[in-house]
Design a protein around this motif. Structure first.
Motif, mmCIF file in Angstrom:
data_model
loop_
_atom_site.group_PDB
_atom_site.id
_atom_site.type_symbol
_atom_site.label_atom_id
_atom_site.label_comp_id
_atom_site.label_asym_id
_atom_site.label_seq_id
_atom_site.Cartn_x
_atom_site.Cartn_y
_atom_site.Cartn_z
ATOM 1 N N LEU A 124 -6.972 8.554 34.447
ATOM 2 C CA LEU A 124 -8.074 8.103 33.645
ATOM 3 C C LEU A 124 -8.244 6.594 34.070
ATOM 4 O O LEU A 124 -7.506 5.893 33.981
ATOM 5 N N GLU A 125 -9.551 6.468 34.250
ATOM 6 C CA GLU A 125 -10.003 4.914 34.080
ATOM 7 C C GLU A 125 -10.758 4.808 32.859
ATOM 8 O O GLU A 125 -11.565 5.422 32.421
ATOM 9 N N LEU A 126 -10.041 3.950 32.186
ATOM 10 C CA LEU A 126 -10.519 3.598 30.633
ATOM 11 C C LEU A 126 -11.114 2.176 30.605
ATOM 12 O O LEU A 126 -10.410 1.249 31.176
ATOM 13 N N GLN A 127 -12.198 2.021 29.774
ATOM 14 C CA GLN A 127 -12.456 0.695 29.650
ATOM 15 C C GLN A 127 -12.004 0.280 28.433
ATOM 16 O O GLN A 127 -12.073 0.890 27.331
ATOM 17 N N ASP A 128 -11.560 -1.058 28.207
ATOM 18 C CA ASP A 128 -10.994 -1.441 26.918
ATOM 19 C C ASP A 128 -9.623 -0.654 26.313
ATOM 20 O O ASP A 128 -9.414 0.734 26.789
ATOM 21 N N GLU A 180 -2.261 0.528 34.148
ATOM 22 C CA GLU A 180 -2.173 -0.720 34.751
ATOM 23 C C GLU A 180 -3.615 -1.383 34.736
ATOM 24 O O GLU A 180 -4.619 -0.545 34.494
ATOM 25 N N MET A 181 -3.783 -2.542 34.771
ATOM 26 C CA MET A 181 -5.046 -3.188 34.638
ATOM 27 C C MET A 181 -5.520 -3.049 35.918
ATOM 28 O O MET A 181 -5.166 -3.164 36.901
ATOM 29 N N ASN A 182 -7.028 -2.667 35.910
ATOM 30 C CA ASN A 182 -7.791 -2.390 37.106
ATOM 31 C C ASN A 182 -8.604 -3.561 37.174
ATOM 32 O O ASN A 182 -8.771 -4.135 38.375
ATOM 33 N N SER A 183 -9.067 -4.175 36.021
ATOM 34 C CA SER A 183 -10.020 -5.209 36.171
ATOM 35 C C SER A 183 -9.937 -6.073 34.830
ATOM 36 O O SER A 183 -10.443 -5.516 33.778
ATOM 37 N N HIS A 195 -12.019 -5.354 31.793
ATOM 38 C CA HIS A 195 -10.951 -4.785 30.763
ATOM 39 C C HIS A 195 -10.686 -3.416 31.111
ATOM 40 O O HIS A 195 -10.536 -2.411 30.304
ATOM 41 N N GLU A 196 -10.635 -2.881 32.258
ATOM 42 C CA GLU A 196 -10.525 -1.639 32.822
ATOM 43 C C GLU A 196 -9.059 -1.567 33.077
ATOM 44 O O GLU A 196 -8.203 -2.334 33.419
ATOM 45 N N ILE A 197 -8.505 -0.265 32.557
ATOM 46 C CA ILE A 197 -7.319 0.157 32.959
ATOM 47 C C ILE A 197 -7.396 1.493 33.698
ATOM 48 O O ILE A 197 -7.996 2.251 33.289
ATOM 49 N N ASN A 198 -6.414 1.626 34.412
ATOM 50 C CA ASN A 198 -5.953 3.000 34.941
ATOM 51 C C ASN A 198 -4.843 3.485 34.316
ATOM 52 O O ASN A 198 -3.794 2.853 34.172
#
Length: 161
Positions: A110-114, A146-149, A153-156
């Protein structure tokens, strides 16, 4: 071997939700990576000088399908090794729409925002802890995030079944 490699993934251009058939409002931003079935939260910081959040998005109507409908298109003997979901805040309705067909999936990326709702870019998006609980009920456990951006505030996150 080449045909097996080419057929290992499939890109679907459809809105993923928990009930279909449906027509849903899709919010189109100047920066396509921010397009979503979820409205951006009022007062959220401007992202990419407003190209993502900060300029009123255009609204269009789109067809929706459930993840179960998609998974049932695969041959019955095929298990899904990895399901990648990048739906900008609409993760749970998409996964919920898989119903029992989610049993065919081994891993979910999953790519999640925040991470926390109070900071969420999208209205109604679940926190990662809430997704953990809902996926645990379906036999999945989060292995890592893990932090994506940092800017958005994107996390994978990877979940295994």
């Amino acid at each position: 071997k080449d045909s097996q490699t080419r057929n290992r993934f499939r890109m679907i251009r459809a809105a993923c939700t928990n009930s279909a058939p449906a027509q849903l409002t899709f919010f189109v931003h100047p920066l396509q990576e921010c397009n979503s079935l979820r409205k951006t939260r009022k007062g959220y910081q401007r992202v990419f000088n407003g190209a993502c959040v900060g300029i009123e998005p255009k609204r269009i109507e789109v067809e929706a399908m459930t993840l179960a409908e998609l998974l049932l298109q695969l041959p019955a003997e095929v298990e899904v090794e990895l399901l990648k979901v990048d739906v900008q805040g609409h993760e749970w309705p998409c996964l919920e729409g898989a119903s029992k067909a989610l049993e065919r999936v081994q891993n979910i990326f999953l790519e999640l925002q925040d991470v926390r709702r109070k900071d969420s870019m999208y209205e109604g998006a679940l926190e990662v802890d809430e997704l953990d609980e809902k996926l645990k009920e379906r036999g999945f456990k989060r292995q890592y995030c893990e932090m994506n951006s940092r800017t958005e505030h994107e996390i994978n996150c990877l979940y295994t079944g």
